[in-house]
Design a protein around this motif. Structure first.
Motif, mmCIF file in Angstrom:
data_model
loop_
_atom_site.group_PDB
_atom_site.id
_atom_site.type_symbol
_atom_site.label_atom_id
_atom_site.label_comp_id
_atom_site.label_asym_id
_atom_site.label_seq_id
_atom_site.Cartn_x
_atom_site.Cartn_y
_atom_site.Cartn_z
ATOM 1 N N GLN A 194 -6.177 0.538 -9.401
ATOM 2 C CA GLN A 194 -7.749 0.636 -9.745
ATOM 3 C C GLN A 194 -8.020 -0.330 -11.077
ATOM 4 O O GLN A 194 -8.941 -0.873 -10.929
ATOM 5 C CB GLN A 194 -7.757 2.074 -10.064
ATOM 6 C CG GLN A 194 -7.757 2.989 -8.983
ATOM 7 C CD GLN A 194 -8.201 4.471 -9.281
ATOM 8 O OE1 GLN A 194 -9.193 4.564 -10.256
ATOM 9 N NE2 GLN A 194 -7.951 5.480 -8.535
ATOM 10 N N PRO A 224 0.955 -1.179 -0.030
ATOM 11 C CA PRO A 224 0.043 0.147 -0.110
ATOM 12 C C PRO A 224 0.948 1.307 0.055
ATOM 13 O O PRO A 224 1.775 1.384 0.636
ATOM 14 C CB PRO A 224 -0.931 -0.255 1.238
ATOM 15 C CG PRO A 224 -0.461 -1.183 2.166
ATOM 16 C CD PRO A 224 0.548 -2.116 1.083
ATOM 17 N N GLY A 225 0.654 2.291 -1.089
ATOM 18 C CA GLY A 225 1.347 3.362 -1.311
ATOM 19 C C GLY A 225 0.741 4.482 -0.664
ATOM 20 O O GLY A 225 -0.315 4.394 -0.163
ATOM 21 N N ASN A 226 1.066 5.884 -1.305
ATOM 22 C CA ASN A 226 0.473 7.196 -0.613
ATOM 23 C C ASN A 226 -1.022 7.416 -1.399
ATOM 24 O O ASN A 226 -1.661 8.119 -0.835
ATOM 25 C CB ASN A 226 1.391 8.010 -1.213
ATOM 26 C CG ASN A 226 2.722 8.166 -0.271
ATOM 27 O OD1 ASN A 226 2.568 8.046 0.870
ATOM 28 N ND2 ASN A 226 3.684 8.385 -0.914
ATOM 29 N N LYS A 227 -1.105 6.668 -2.419
ATOM 30 C CA LYS A 227 -2.501 6.695 -3.205
ATOM 31 C C LYS A 227 -2.837 5.305 -3.801
ATOM 32 O O LYS A 227 -2.044 4.482 -3.964
ATOM 33 C CB LYS A 227 -2.666 7.778 -4.110
ATOM 34 C CG LYS A 227 -1.743 7.831 -5.260
ATOM 35 C CD LYS A 227 -1.639 9.182 -5.981
ATOM 36 C CE LYS A 227 -1.106 8.985 -7.440
ATOM 37 N NZ LYS A 227 -1.755 8.258 -8.415
ATOM 38 N N LEU A 228 -3.935 5.271 -4.250
ATOM 39 C CA LEU A 228 -4.452 4.079 -4.931
ATOM 40 C C LEU A 228 -4.084 4.430 -6.363
ATOM 41 O O LEU A 228 -4.553 5.023 -7.160
ATOM 42 C CB LEU A 228 -6.125 3.972 -4.883
ATOM 43 C CG LEU A 228 -6.491 2.630 -5.262
ATOM 44 C CD1 LEU A 228 -5.989 1.601 -4.205
ATOM 45 C CD2 LEU A 228 -8.069 2.568 -5.356
#
Lengths: 63, 55, 63, 55, 55, 63
Positions: free
Chosen positions: E29, E20-24
């Motif tokens: 997606q 899991p990073g800073n955003k999807l």
């Protein structure tokens, strides 16, 4: 009960993100593990929103 | 706190007691103690992240 | 109901200790597997007591 | 006994039927039968260990 | 549909968001969208198989 | 409620058979995966019947 549901969610996320982010037990949770835990919660919620939104769009297109 | 105790028990038993012996070795106790502290730290980090998102 | 809680605990422990102690299915549970199953239950209960005791000590030191 | 049947089903299906085919092969049936006996043996050993501790 | 959403969330998060990073990320997606479609396909196949057996 | 129990079983089987049959996410479930999913449900039900039948026989032989 809202408070209990909140606590239950925190338990579920800690369980899931512990498995994803913590490999070995050290003397303190390090910076990398902390970032991983925070991102794990946030990305899980993003994924959840993404799924619900996409399901709604599919329904709209069908009707 | 029962749910937290159950989760710690499950996670830390599986991490620290890989081959259950005749007694809980002192090295296993040390591991469980550390694991328990880490789990509660993780619980706090997760709480903060979750609460700041749902607010 | 006490009897049902007892049975439920036995189901939970059999599930957990089966995964920890039984690798391949042979014609009988051998001595090593049996010892492992017994120790698994006892060490799990020890761990449980250890955790509860340590939590209580932490609380006492804080108050 | 429903809970026991469910657990046996779950554990023995995952141990014995690794690649589900067109029918339950006789080798798979033999495996399930043995697995079932072992699971009930394990249940008895666990019961004894647990009851002797909580008494 | 809540149960289905929960299962998709659990399965597709674990398949698509490995770190899991800073955003999807958009690649994540895309993976979740595909995984979601596959999960619903699987749900339909399983339903048909199950219903044709219990009838 | 029969309808809810049916739905719950389908959720349980989809969960189990997804893990057994789907490795990577492609653009469509392919023939092999579909067969695996169908067989997974059917073999699980066979296993279930086999276990119940064998338990009953054991009971009969004991009485």
């Amino acid at each position: 009960n809202a408070r209990m549901r909140l606590q239950q969610s925190i338990h579920t996320f800690t369980d899931l993100c512990w498995d994803k982010c913590i490999n070995k037990i050290s003397n303190k949770i390090d910076r990398g593990e902390e970032t991983c835990l925070t991102n794990c919660v946030e990305r899980f919620l993003d994924t959840s929103l993404f799924i619900v939104k996409r399901l709604e769009e599919t329904r709209k297109n069908l009707s | 706190a029962q749910e937290l105790i159950n989760k710690i028990n499950e996670k830390c038993f599986s991490k620290c007691i890989t081959k259950p012996g005749n007694k809980l070795e002192s090295s296993e106790q040390t591991c469980v103690a550390k694991c328990m502290d880490r789990y509660m730290e993780a619980w706090n980090i997760v709480s903060r992240a979750y609460i700041s998102r749902v607010q």
